[in-house]
Design a protein around this motif. Sequence first.
Motif, short mmCIF file in Angstrom:
data_model
loop_
_atom_site.label_atom_id
_atom_site.label_comp_id
_atom_site.label_asym_id
_atom_site.label_seq_id
_atom_site.Cartn_x
_atom_site.Cartn_y
_atom_site.Cartn_z
N ALA A 100 1.27 3.63 -3.64
CA ALA A 100 1.07 5.09 -3.57
C ALA A 100 2.23 5.82 -4.28
O ALA A 100 2.02 6.82 -4.97
CB ALA A 100 0.97 5.54 -2.11
N PHE A 121 0.84 -1.22 0.00
CA PHE A 121 0.00 0.00 0.00
C PHE A 121 0.87 1.26 0.00
O PHE A 121 0.41 2.32 -0.37
CB PHE A 121 -1.00 0.01 1.17
CG PHE A 121 -0.43 -0.41 2.49
CD1 PHE A 121 -0.53 -1.72 2.92
CD2 PHE A 121 0.22 0.51 3.31
CE1 PHE A 121 0.00 -2.12 4.14
CE2 PHE A 121 0.74 0.12 4.53
CZ PHE A 121 0.63 -1.21 4.94
N VAL A 122 2.13 1.14 0.38
CA VAL A 122 3.03 2.30 0.29
C VAL A 122 3.65 2.37 -1.11
O VAL A 122 3.64 3.42 -1.75
CB VAL A 122 4.13 2.23 1.38
CG1 VAL A 122 5.12 3.38 1.20
CG2 VAL A 122 3.52 2.26 2.76
N ALA A 180 0.41 7.04 3.34
CA ALA A 180 -0.05 5.71 2.90
C ALA A 180 0.16 4.68 4.01
O ALA A 180 -0.71 3.82 4.26
CB ALA A 180 0.69 5.29 1.64
#
Length: 390
Positions: free
Chosen positions: A49, A45-46, A280
């Motif tokens: 982003a 999820f980082v 994020a």
Amino acid sequence: MTDFNQVINRKQTNSVKWDRIAATYQEEDLLPLWVADMDFFSPSFVTDAFRKFLDTGVLGYSEPSDSLYQAIIDWQQIQHDFTVPKEDILFSVGVVPSIAAAVQAYTEEGDAVLIHDPVYFPFSAVVKENKRKLVRNPLKEENGCFVIDFAAMEQAIQEHQVKLFILCNPHNPGGRVWNAEELKQMGELCEKYGVILISDEIHQDLIFEPNQFTSFQNAYDAAGKFSIVLTAATKTFNLAGIKNSMVFIKDPELKQKFVAVQQKNHDNEINTFGLIGTEAAYRGGAEWLAELLDYLAENVRFVTDYFHEHLPQVNVMTPQGTYLLWLDFSAYGMSDKELEDFFVHQAKVVLNTGISFGPKGTGHMRMNLAAPKATIQEGLTRIKTAFDSL
Ligand SMILES: Cc1ncc(COP(=O)(O)O)c(C=O)c1O
């Protein structure tokens, strides 16, 4: 579920952990279990982003958004029951640079700065490099973990007229998660003697049950008047290379002095990856963190059991938090140099030397457990084989 078992080849990626050691030690095939980053993928999820940002194709200047501030506020509130108003939040290129800025903002050359012994080695480096007087308060060991000698701490503050205390909360390298009562006692001493307290809380999320992290500013009513808190998402989510952190300051005068140093050095802005990564991580990270902590707790159990069974002369300090293990090899009677050479040239495993954390670290090594179990197993086998050959 995240697969933390996956072994990643980080060699020849300019990784400090993996690529610096061959040149340092003139030795091939070393296994690095030292510097505190993780041999796990940073969470998707980082990285997603970041990808979304890169797809815009424009990498110009950016500034912190309201939604980033909110993500930080929510994370502190939900994870740590710590209320941080937006106006208390500043950004910095890192926790260590923030410590340096705080030393410059709150003390003069020659002033005494207190740290624990042992403690994360940049604390002493920053104090010395800024020509302040370093005062170390040795930690005591009780029931297999570090505790603070409050009488000695008070004496040191009085004797050296300490102006600033840098606290590592939770403690690196011992993995102690200071409890509310201990933090309160430290607060009382600092308030009594007019000492400003810097609480480095970068390991705040890496806590093993049933231990509970308490921010220094949550432990003591008047804390906001004489302390500042430093933290980041970088340690928790393996984002150390993007170099950014937060500073929480309540007191207007402390804030003004800190900001003045940042402005003087023109370093109060962080890079766009720091802004995006932090948001994020804090927005999407709770579940990933829970899985990580389960994995790390299992690594701690595995390594502790291994030492007890195969190398019982090694004293293992069970961490309450962090992914760092503090190991006492003093039963083997080696000097610190011999111990380091033995690890590098006999075991071919690189750990951090205990002595680098302060005089109390003599005879110790610090091991990083944030790696796939197979990597940890390989390290233990190498260490055991080397000690068996003694
Ligand atoms: C206690 C502590 N503070 C700070 C840092 C580094 O922070 P930064 O990279 O933001 O300077 C570390 C890294 O291991 C750490 O353990």
